[in-house]
Structures are given as C-alpha cells and as structure tokens.
Design an enzyme around this catalytic site. Structure first.
Site, PDB file in Angstrom:
ATOM      1  N   GLY A  16      37.694  46.788  32.829  1.00 32.74           N
ATOM      2  CA  GLY A  16      39.101  46.989  33.164  1.00 32.74           C
ATOM      3  C   GLY A  16      39.375  48.067  34.193  1.00 32.74           C
ATOM      4  N   ASN A  18      39.827  47.567  37.341  1.00 32.01           N
ATOM      5  CA  ASN A  18      40.916  47.057  38.198  1.00 32.01           C
ATOM      6  C   ASN A  18      42.261  47.145  37.485  1.00 32.01           C
ATOM      7  OD1 ASN A  18      40.055  46.009  40.908  1.00 32.01           O
ATOM      8  ND2 ASN A  18      38.490  45.070  39.601  1.00 32.01           N
ATOM      9  N   LEU A  89      36.792  36.212  33.242  1.00 31.54           N
ATOM     10  CA  LEU A  89      35.640  35.365  33.555  1.00 31.54           C
ATOM     11  C   LEU A  89      35.778  33.916  33.114  1.00 31.54           C
ATOM     12  CD1 LEU A  89      32.773  37.899  32.755  1.00 31.54           C
ATOM     13  CD2 LEU A  89      33.853  37.380  34.952  1.00 31.54           C
ATOM     14  N   LYS A  90      36.898  33.541  32.536  1.00 32.10           N
ATOM     15  CA  LYS A  90      37.053  32.163  32.061  1.00 32.10           C
ATOM     16  C   LYS A  90      38.030  31.402  32.953  1.00 32.10           C
ATOM     17  CE  LYS A  90      34.311  32.736  28.679  1.00 32.10           C
ATOM     18  NZ  LYS A  90      33.009  32.090  28.671  1.00 32.10           N
ATOM     19  N   HIS A 108      38.405  38.717  43.484  1.00 28.59           N
ATOM     20  CA  HIS A 108      36.992  38.309  43.504  1.00 28.59           C
ATOM     21  C   HIS A 108      36.236  39.322  44.364  1.00 28.59           C
ATOM     22  CE1 HIS A 108      33.611  35.539  43.365  1.00 28.59           C
ATOM     23  NE2 HIS A 108      33.440  35.759  44.658  1.00 28.59           N
ATOM     24  N   GLU A 178      38.221  47.219  45.792  1.00 24.05           N
ATOM     25  CA  GLU A 178      39.068  46.424  44.881  1.00 24.05           C
ATOM     26  C   GLU A 178      40.190  47.276  44.317  1.00 24.05           C
ATOM     27  OE1 GLU A 178      37.040  44.001  41.884  1.00 24.05           O
ATOM     28  OE2 GLU A 178      35.201  44.243  43.027  1.00 24.05           O
TER      29      GLU A 178
HETATM   30  C1  GRF Z   1      35.339  43.149  39.500  1.00 25.76           C
HETATM   31  O1  GRF Z   1      34.299  43.227  40.431  1.00 25.76           O
HETATM   32  C2  GRF Z   1      36.182  41.934  39.788  1.00 25.76           C
HETATM   33  O2  GRF Z   1      36.327  41.650  41.135  1.00 25.76           O
HETATM   34  C3  GRF Z   1      35.396  40.857  39.125  1.00 25.76           C
HETATM   35  O3  GRF Z   1      34.906  41.449  37.938  1.00 25.76           O
HETATM   36  C4  GRF Z   1      34.817  42.852  38.114  1.00 25.76           C
HETATM   37  C5  GRF Z   1      35.637  43.451  37.036  1.00 25.76           C
HETATM   38  O4  GRF Z   1      35.622  44.803  36.973  1.00 25.76           O
HETATM   39  N1  GRF Z   1      36.144  39.648  38.972  1.00 25.76           N
HETATM   40  P1  GRF Z   1      36.624  45.575  36.036  1.00 25.76           P
HETATM   41  O5  GRF Z   1      36.586  44.951  34.661  1.00 25.76           O
HETATM   42  O6  GRF Z   1      37.989  45.514  36.655  1.00 25.76           O
HETATM   43  O7  GRF Z   1      36.096  46.986  36.000  1.00 25.76           O
END
Ligand code: GRF
Length: 221
Positions: A16, A18, A89-90, A108, A178
């Site tokens: 988490g 992001n 991831l789903k 992504h 990101e």
């Molecule tokens: C990130 O690299 C995102 O782009 C990808 O999964 C990762 C998740 O990281 N889809 P986090 O859970 O936000 O730390």
C-alpha cells in the site's frame, strides 16, 4: 460555494505505498479528493493497516476478488466517484468495470502497452524490461477495462534504466515515480476529469526526471 472533494475508493492487494502517497496528498487542503474506502482481497494487506491508521474505512473481499455484488455495494455505500487500483492484483469483475466505466484507474510499474498483461506484475515486470534492454521504464496510469493493463493511457512518467540495474533497483526507482505520478493524476482528475489527467505534463510529477532531453544529450560522451 466550494466544490465537494472527489470521493476515491482504492483497491489494493499489497503493502500500500501507493495508497499512502494518495493519503499523504490529501493532507493538502487543495488536493480536491478524499480517500473514503480501501478494499483488499487479502486480509493481511499492509494497505488495510495504512488505511485504518488514517481513519479510512476498510473492507475485505474473497481472495480471488470475484465478488461484484459486494464491491458494488461497498462503492455505493461510500459514494465513490472514482476507483483507483493501487497494487491490486486481481481482475476486476466485469459488472464492476461496467458500472465504473471510465471512472476506474490503475497504476502499472512499466510503460504500457509494453510489459503488461496477465502475470505481468511485481518483479516480473522489471525483469522483462531489463531482458528487453529497454533504456527507459516508468509507471503508467490508465483507465481500467475488461483486459489486464489495457485501457486508455492517461499519464506516464519516464524513469531511466541504469546499465547495472537489477529488478530490485529498477523497481525502487519506478516506485518512487509511482508515488508522484498517482497523486498528480488523481488531483488532476478531481480538477477536471480525464481531460485534465491527459493534459498533465511530466513536470507535474516532481523532480524524478533525469533523462536526456535531446538526442545530442543522449549521445554525448
Ligand atoms: C506497484 O509497483 C504498483 O505499480 C503495482 O504493484 C505495486 C504495489 O505497490 N501494481 P504498493 O502496494 O502500492 O506498495
């Protein structure tokens, strides 16, 4: 009269970071959005802990994520205007994609349309970028449709690939980007929807960019 904040629901499967970048961005009173719900398909997801710490409502889904009725009810209860997949991831059930058509975003960790699709997540993405010999990588934010990593691209942030990068060092550099790109896109969306997000320039993402700006620069010894 002030415009109410855009109400954002986040789906996350992992740590988490992001989500945290979004939560941190909402400390700015000018952000224009609030995170009102965090949903995970994993009860042990760090994202849920981060949400709870921030006082944001949390919910879990069955592990395969295939529970469209529950997701739609949760989004309706919290009045979500926008859904953000932040490390989710789903595949999102088609009924949910339809209900939020054009109002669901994903981040992504590579420059789509390359290096995406089923199974392309986490370390595998960065491994593929390195194996292809790409000189530039970076995150993409796109609109979600029924196909993994496929919908309209809204914004990307170029990140240089170093000659000695490993999947881990590249992942860390991309993740850093990101954390700037995702809040910038959601802020822009809150201001003016997809059109505002599409008109973002890399300058809006902060000082991550150290790419050569011209071919002359690139070819300089
Ligand atoms: C990130 O690299 C995102 O782009 C990808 O999964 C990762 C998740 O990281 N889809 P986090 O859970 O936000 O730390």
């Amino acid at each position: 009269m002030s415009v109410p904040d855009l109400r954002v629901a986040v789906l996350a499967s992992g740590g988490g970071s992001n989500l945290q970048a979004l939560l941190d961005a909402t400390h700015d009173p000018e952000a224009g959005f609030s995170v009102v719900l965090v949903v995970s398909n994993r009860a042990d997801a760090g994202a849920l802990t981060r949400a709870a710490r921030a006082g944001v409502r949390t919910a879990t889904l069955r592990e395969d994520g295939q529970d469209p009725g529950r997701l739609l009810a949760l989004f309706a209860e919290c009045g979500a205007d926008l859904v953000v997949l932040a490390g989710y991831l789903k595949l999102v059930p088609t009924a949910v994609v339809s209900a939020f058509r054009g109002r669901m975003l994903n981040i992504h960790p590579a420059l789509l349309p390359a290096f995406g699709g089923p199974g392309m997540y986490g370390r595998k993405v960065h491994q593929a970028v390195l194996a292809a010999g790409a000189r530039v990588s970076g995150p993409t934010v796109h609109v979600v449709d029924e196909v993994y990593d496929h919908g309209r691209i809204l914004a990307q942030c170029p990140v240089p690939v170093a000659a000695d990068d490993t999947p881990e060092t590249l992942a860390a550099r991309v993740l850093d980007a990101e954390h700037r790109l995702l809040p910038a896109v959601v802020r822009a969306w809150a201001r003016g929807g997809a059109a505002a997000a599409l008109s973002l320039r890399a300058a809006a993402f902060g000082p991550s960019l150290s790419l050569p700006t011209t071919f002359d620069d690139a070819l300089a010894p």
